[in-house]
Write a protein that holds these residues in place. Sequence first.
Motif, PDB file in Angstrom:
ATOM      1  N   CYS A  33       0.836  -1.204   0.000  1.00  0.00           N
ATOM      2  CA  CYS A  33       0.000   0.000   0.000  1.00  0.00           C
ATOM      3  C   CYS A  33       0.870   1.253   0.000  1.00  0.00           C
ATOM      4  O   CYS A  33       2.019   1.239   0.436  1.00  0.00           O
ATOM      5  CB  CYS A  33      -0.927   0.010   1.213  1.00  0.00           C
ATOM      6  N   PHE A  34       0.276   2.343  -0.500  1.00  0.00           N
ATOM      7  CA  PHE A  34       0.985   3.612  -0.588  1.00  0.00           C
ATOM      8  C   PHE A  34       0.574   4.527   0.572  1.00  0.00           C
ATOM      9  O   PHE A  34      -0.601   4.569   0.951  1.00  0.00           O
ATOM     10  CB  PHE A  34       0.685   4.302  -1.920  1.00  0.00           C
ATOM     11  N   TYR A  35       1.557   5.283   1.080  1.00  0.00           N
ATOM     12  CA  TYR A  35       1.297   6.211   2.181  1.00  0.00           C
ATOM     13  C   TYR A  35       2.119   7.479   1.972  1.00  0.00           C
ATOM     14  O   TYR A  35       3.238   7.420   1.440  1.00  0.00           O
ATOM     15  CB  TYR A  35       1.684   5.594   3.524  1.00  0.00           C
ATOM     16  N   ASN A  36       1.581   8.587   2.402  1.00  0.00           N
ATOM     17  CA  ASN A  36       2.338   9.829   2.443  1.00  0.00           C
ATOM     18  C   ASN A  36       3.047   9.922   3.782  1.00  0.00           C
ATOM     19  O   ASN A  36       2.421   9.734   4.832  1.00  0.00           O
ATOM     20  CB  ASN A  36       1.423  11.039   2.244  1.00  0.00           C
ATOM     21  N   VAL A  37       4.332  10.205   3.749  1.00  0.00           N
ATOM     22  CA  VAL A  37       5.125  10.301   4.978  1.00  0.00           C
ATOM     23  C   VAL A  37       5.996  11.549   4.924  1.00  0.00           C
ATOM     24  O   VAL A  37       6.253  12.099   3.854  1.00  0.00           O
ATOM     25  CB  VAL A  37       6.027   9.060   5.163  1.00  0.00           C
ATOM     26  N   ARG A  38       6.447  11.979   6.070  1.00  0.00           N
ATOM     27  CA  ARG A  38       7.390  13.101   6.149  1.00  0.00           C
ATOM     28  C   ARG A  38       8.746  12.545   6.545  1.00  0.00           C
ATOM     29  O   ARG A  38       8.872  11.829   7.532  1.00  0.00           O
ATOM     30  CB  ARG A  38       6.917  14.146   7.157  1.00  0.00           C
ATOM     31  N   ILE A  39       9.765  12.889   5.770  1.00  0.00           N
ATOM     32  CA  ILE A  39      11.118  12.412   6.052  1.00  0.00           C
ATOM     33  C   ILE A  39      11.673  13.172   7.259  1.00  0.00           C
ATOM     34  O   ILE A  39      11.709  14.403   7.260  1.00  0.00           O
ATOM     35  CB  ILE A  39      12.046  12.603   4.840  1.00  0.00           C
ATOM     36  N   THR A  40      12.098  12.430   8.277  1.00  0.00           N
ATOM     37  CA  THR A  40      12.564  13.062   9.518  1.00  0.00           C
ATOM     38  C   THR A  40      14.079  13.085   9.652  1.00  0.00           C
ATOM     39  O   THR A  40      14.634  13.978  10.298  1.00  0.00           O
ATOM     40  CB  THR A  40      11.970  12.336  10.735  1.00  0.00           C
ATOM     41  N   SER A  41      14.753  12.125   9.062  1.00  0.00           N
ATOM     42  CA  SER A  41      16.215  12.096   9.132  1.00  0.00           C
ATOM     43  C   SER A  41      16.774  11.195   8.045  1.00  0.00           C
ATOM     44  O   SER A  41      16.042  10.417   7.422  1.00  0.00           O
ATOM     45  CB  SER A  41      16.696  11.616  10.512  1.00  0.00           C
ATOM     46  N   ALA A  42      18.058  11.321   7.834  1.00  0.00           N
ATOM     47  CA  ALA A  42      18.712  10.542   6.776  1.00  0.00           C
ATOM     48  C   ALA A  42      20.029   9.990   7.276  1.00  0.00           C
ATOM     49  O   ALA A  42      20.781  10.668   7.973  1.00  0.00           O
ATOM     50  CB  ALA A  42      18.946  11.415   5.547  1.00  0.00           C
ATOM     51  N   GLU A  43      20.287   8.748   6.933  1.00  0.00           N
ATOM     52  CA  GLU A  43      21.583   8.138   7.174  1.00  0.00           C
ATOM     53  C   GLU A  43      22.225   7.843   5.823  1.00  0.00           C
ATOM     54  O   GLU A  43      21.685   8.198   4.773  1.00  0.00           O
ATOM     55  CB  GLU A  43      21.434   6.864   8.008  1.00  0.00           C
ATOM     56  N   GLU A  44      23.350   7.170   5.865  1.00  0.00           N
ATOM     57  CA  GLU A  44      24.105   6.951   4.628  1.00  0.00           C
ATOM     58  C   GLU A  44      23.286   6.213   3.574  1.00  0.00           C
ATOM     59  O   GLU A  44      23.320   6.552   2.397  1.00  0.00           O
ATOM     60  CB  GLU A  44      25.370   6.152   4.954  1.00  0.00           C
ATOM     61  N   PHE A  45      22.527   5.202   3.994  1.00  0.00           N
ATOM     62  CA  PHE A  45      21.789   4.406   3.024  1.00  0.00           C
ATOM     63  C   PHE A  45      20.284   4.371   3.265  1.00  0.00           C
ATOM     64  O   PHE A  45      19.552   3.751   2.496  1.00  0.00           O
ATOM     65  CB  PHE A  45      22.307   2.960   3.013  1.00  0.00           C
ATOM     66  N   ASP A  46      19.818   5.014   4.308  1.00  0.00           N
ATOM     67  CA  ASP A  46      18.389   4.937   4.636  1.00  0.00           C
ATOM     68  C   ASP A  46      17.809   6.300   5.005  1.00  0.00           C
ATOM     69  O   ASP A  46      18.530   7.192   5.464  1.00  0.00           O
ATOM     70  CB  ASP A  46      18.167   3.985   5.813  1.00  0.00           C
ATOM     71  N   LEU A  47      16.505   6.407   4.788  1.00  0.00           N
ATOM     72  CA  LEU A  47      15.746   7.566   5.250  1.00  0.00           C
ATOM     73  C   LEU A  47      14.807   7.095   6.352  1.00  0.00           C
ATOM     74  O   LEU A  47      14.302   5.970   6.324  1.00  0.00           O
ATOM     75  CB  LEU A  47      14.918   8.158   4.111  1.00  0.00           C
ATOM     76  N   TYR A  48      14.553   7.970   7.326  1.00  0.00           N
ATOM     77  CA  TYR A  48      13.584   7.680   8.378  1.00  0.00           C
ATOM     78  C   TYR A  48      12.412   8.641   8.205  1.00  0.00           C
ATOM     79  O   TYR A  48      12.594   9.798   7.818  1.00  0.00           O
ATOM     80  CB  TYR A  48      14.213   7.830   9.756  1.00  0.00           C
ATOM     81  N   ALA A  49      11.211   8.142   8.484  1.00  0.00           N
ATOM     82  CA  ALA A  49      10.027   8.954   8.227  1.00  0.00           C
ATOM     83  C   ALA A  49       8.951   8.681   9.241  1.00  0.00           C
ATOM     84  O   ALA A  49       9.001   7.718  10.018  1.00  0.00           O
ATOM     85  CB  ALA A  49       9.507   8.660   6.814  1.00  0.00           C
ATOM     86  N   THR A  50       7.937   9.559   9.217  1.00  0.00           N
ATOM     87  CA  THR A  50       6.781   9.406  10.082  1.00  0.00           C
ATOM     88  C   THR A  50       5.511   9.599   9.265  1.00  0.00           C
ATOM     89  O   THR A  50       5.511  10.351   8.272  1.00  0.00           O
ATOM     90  CB  THR A  50       6.807  10.429  11.231  1.00  0.00           C
ATOM     91  N   THR A  51       4.470   8.900   9.672  1.00  0.00           N
ATOM     92  CA  THR A  51       3.172   9.089   9.016  1.00  0.00           C
ATOM     93  C   THR A  51       2.406  10.227   9.666  1.00  0.00           C
ATOM     94  O   THR A  51       1.331  10.606   9.178  1.00  0.00           O
ATOM     95  CB  THR A  51       2.336   7.798   9.106  1.00  0.00           C
ATOM     96  N   ASN A  52       2.944  10.777  10.723  1.00  0.00           N
ATOM     97  CA  ASN A  52       2.304  11.896  11.414  1.00  0.00           C
ATOM     98  C   ASN A  52       2.698  13.205  10.721  1.00  0.00           C
ATOM     99  O   ASN A  52       3.669  13.855  11.084  1.00  0.00           O
ATOM    100  CB  ASN A  52       2.708  11.940  12.892  1.00  0.00           C
ATOM    101  N   ILE A  53       1.934  13.568   9.717  1.00  0.00           N
ATOM    102  CA  ILE A  53       2.297  14.751   8.941  1.00  0.00           C
ATOM    103  C   ILE A  53       1.222  15.831   9.043  1.00  0.00           C
ATOM    104  O   ILE A  53       1.340  16.892   8.471  1.00  0.00           O
ATOM    105  CB  ILE A  53       2.527  14.373   7.458  1.00  0.00           C
TER     106      ILE A  53
END
Length: 222
Positions: A202-222
């Motif tokens: 399924c598709f979701y809209n998320v807000r990117i909260t932080s970034a590492e070398e190979f990954d992004l972290y996000a939240t669905t609380n936008i």
Amino acid sequence: SKEAADCNKQLEIIEKKRDKKELTKREIEFFIEGYVKEEIADYQAAALVMAIFLNGMTKEETTKVVTALRQAVPGIHIRTTFMVGYTGETEEDFNELVEFVKWARFERMGAFAYSEEEGTYSAKHYKDDIDNDTKQNRLSKLMRVQQNISAEIEAEKVGNIMQIVIDRKEGEYYIGRTEFSSPEVDPEVLIPVAERTLRKGCFYNVRITSAEEFDLYATTNI
């Protein structure tokens, strides 16, 4: 449709002229401005244009195409692959490639070292005159440059709201990816399981909260 037929006919003409190295600057601009921007303005356009134009082009011509692509399709992610250590490649040649990669800032770039294969044209006609250590050193250097570029590009996404598709659940995170990423090989987006239940596929809209070398972290609380 008539539009698709016209597009295919134009592509055939351009491909033939490309093979003969007869493309004009205006024809390149016409294709990018017309067909990429108006007809196929999506994030796969880069692959099509690169395949058509870049084979046999000079460095100057290539830089013009990359520039035109970015102007025609804001936010485009360009994917490409380079080979290092091919027969006759000098240190100057390699350094020129490194500088080009630094300039182009490809969003997705891979590379590999040339390896002679029995029966191929290169094996029959050219001597593999670059030792393996040199090949591997050049490959490592090029990928270090790209690693830094990729990290900077992903960090620029922090704060953005993006649509992702969920691929799987792994430990305390749901693992997803944006429209710019292929499965398993590109940066992934991690969303804490504790936030809410997400469904695979399924598709979701998320807000990117932080970034590492190979990954992004996000939240669905936008």
